[in-house]
Design a protein around this motif. Structure first.
Motif, short mmCIF file in Angstrom:
data_model
loop_
_atom_site.label_atom_id
_atom_site.label_comp_id
_atom_site.label_asym_id
_atom_site.label_seq_id
_atom_site.Cartn_x
_atom_site.Cartn_y
_atom_site.Cartn_z
N MET A 1 46.36 37.21 23.70
CA MET A 1 47.85 37.09 24.55
C MET A 1 48.95 37.84 23.81
SD MET A 1 48.81 36.04 28.59
CE MET A 1 49.36 34.80 28.03
N ASP A 2 49.50 39.02 24.26
CA ASP A 2 51.03 39.02 23.61
C ASP A 2 51.84 39.18 24.53
OD1 ASP A 2 50.05 38.51 20.66
OD2 ASP A 2 48.97 39.71 20.39
N ILE A 3 52.95 38.99 24.97
CA ILE A 3 53.67 39.41 25.65
C ILE A 3 55.03 40.22 24.87
CG2 ILE A 3 55.31 38.93 27.19
CD1 ILE A 3 54.36 36.29 27.03
N TYR A 4 55.27 41.81 25.02
CA TYR A 4 56.44 42.18 24.55
C TYR A 4 57.42 43.16 25.26
CZ TYR A 4 51.96 42.89 21.31
OH TYR A 4 51.32 42.64 20.24
N LEU A 5 58.68 42.86 24.97
CA LEU A 5 59.62 43.56 25.68
C LEU A 5 60.37 44.61 24.85
CD1 LEU A 5 61.94 40.60 27.06
CD2 LEU A 5 60.63 42.85 28.82
N THR A 6 60.21 46.16 25.55
CA THR A 6 60.64 47.95 24.76
C THR A 6 61.38 48.18 25.26
OG1 THR A 6 58.10 47.46 23.80
CG2 THR A 6 59.55 49.24 23.49
N GLU A 7 62.49 48.24 24.99
CA GLU A 7 63.70 49.27 24.82
C GLU A 7 63.37 50.60 26.38
OE1 GLU A 7 66.41 49.63 22.31
OE2 GLU A 7 67.47 47.87 23.44
N THR A 8 62.81 51.25 27.14
CA THR A 8 62.62 52.24 27.77
C THR A 8 63.51 53.65 26.59
OG1 THR A 8 64.02 51.58 29.27
CG2 THR A 8 62.21 51.29 29.94
N GLY A 9 62.43 54.25 26.68
CA GLY A 9 63.40 55.60 26.35
C GLY A 9 62.75 55.93 25.03
N SER A 10 63.25 57.27 23.79
CA SER A 10 62.86 57.02 22.30
C SER A 10 63.23 56.12 21.89
CB SER A 10 62.81 58.44 22.45
OG SER A 10 63.14 59.05 20.81
N GLY A 11 62.39 55.92 21.53
CA GLY A 11 63.46 54.60 19.67
C GLY A 11 63.31 53.82 20.56
N GLY A 12 62.80 52.89 21.36
CA GLY A 12 63.34 52.09 22.60
C GLY A 12 63.25 50.13 20.98
N ARG A 13 63.78 49.55 21.10
CA ARG A 13 63.79 48.22 19.96
C ARG A 13 62.53 47.75 20.76
NH1 ARG A 13 68.66 44.08 19.18
NH2 ARG A 13 68.41 44.05 21.05
N ARG A 14 61.82 46.27 19.92
CA ARG A 14 60.92 45.79 20.72
C ARG A 14 61.24 44.39 20.31
NH1 ARG A 14 53.68 46.33 20.58
NH2 ARG A 14 54.90 47.63 22.75
N PHE A 15 60.83 43.60 21.02
CA PHE A 15 61.14 42.24 21.23
C PHE A 15 59.50 41.47 21.35
CE2 PHE A 15 61.73 38.04 22.35
CZ PHE A 15 62.31 37.22 21.55
N THR A 16 58.66 40.25 20.31
CA THR A 16 57.63 40.06 20.79
C THR A 16 58.22 38.72 21.48
OG1 THR A 16 56.24 42.02 18.89
CG2 THR A 16 55.22 39.80 19.72
N PHE A 17 57.36 37.87 22.08
CA PHE A 17 57.76 36.38 22.24
C PHE A 17 56.48 35.41 20.83
CE2 PHE A 17 59.46 38.11 25.59
CZ PHE A 17 60.77 37.36 26.62
#
Length: 230
Positions: free
Chosen positions: A1-17
């Motif tokens: 299991m992984d948890i991701y947060l990604t900014e919505t919209g084109s080219g959004g930044r992603r953060f992986t816990f």
């Protein structure tokens, strides 16, 4: 299991816990309206759902602990804290995805706390997300109710006041967070910005989204120059 947060919209930044929490709490609840009826007592009638909340507690491990088996990809705790705090401050809309579960929704960070613990540079944190509800506003033309709208003022509208200036959209921005910058910390005037820039917002969104438009200002893109009305 992984948890991701990604900014919505084109080219959004992603953060992986970098490490996983022991448990994730998902809360759904119903609003009720109460009525007191003499013959039946108190009756509660459902009146819509409250937004879904997702929360957990976890640890960002310091460098001395970066080789622990629980750490998937080590990131400095200070960088983790900075990224999440920045998104919370801006009210950034994020896509939260937890692989191996059915959690894959747009959210904003409603609560985030972080504190240093122990002698290894670890930071313990608590975070809560609230499901983001997209606001769709229709015109009377779209609803085909123009003929039912009473005209109360036939005088010409006053001349438009001078604008506050211009703003160039950056990665992570949304109309709500931009409105907060210019209207005393409140994002409720986001529609005013959208209306003043509808042409450029829609043309840019059509270019990036294959003609599907911005969904009333939800999809905006870095580099777009907006006029900020008074």
């Amino acid at each position: 299991m992984d948890i991701y947060l990604t900014e919505t919209g084109s080219g959004g930044r992603r953060f992986t816990f970098p490490s996983l929490p022991e448990r994730i709490r998902v809360k759904n609840s119903t609003n009720y309206q109460s009525f007191d009826i003499l013959s039946m007592g108190t009756i509660k009638i459902p009146k819509g759902m409250t937004p879904t909340t997702i929360s957990w507690e976890g640890v960002f491990f310091g460098e001395a602990k970066k080789r622990e088996s629980i750490v998937k990809t080590w990131v400095k705790p200070s960088e983790c804290e900075k990224t999440l705090q920045n998104w919370q401050d801006k009210g950034t809309v994020l896509r939260l995805m937890v692989t191996g579960t059915n959690i894959n929704i747009d959210v904003t960070i409603s609560s985030f706390t972080c504190e240093e613990v122990g002698g290894f540079g670890n930071k313990e944190y608590k975070i809560e997300f609230i499901r983001y509800k997209y606001l769709k506003i229709y015109t009377t033309d779209e609803l085909k109710i123009v003929k039912f709208v009473k005209k109360t003022n036939t005088r010409p509208a006053p001349a438009a006041p001078a604008n506050k200036g211009t703003y160039t959209i950056k990665s992570g921005d949304n109309l709500w967070s931009i409105a907060r910058k210019y209207y005393g910390g409140s994002g409720s005037n986001w529609k005013k910005i959208y209306d003043a820039n509808k042409s450029v917002i829609e043309s840019t969104a059509n270019r990036y989204r294959g003609g599907r438009g911005s969904d009333c200002g939800h999809w905006i893109y870095p580099g777009t120059v907006l006029t900020i009305p008074n």
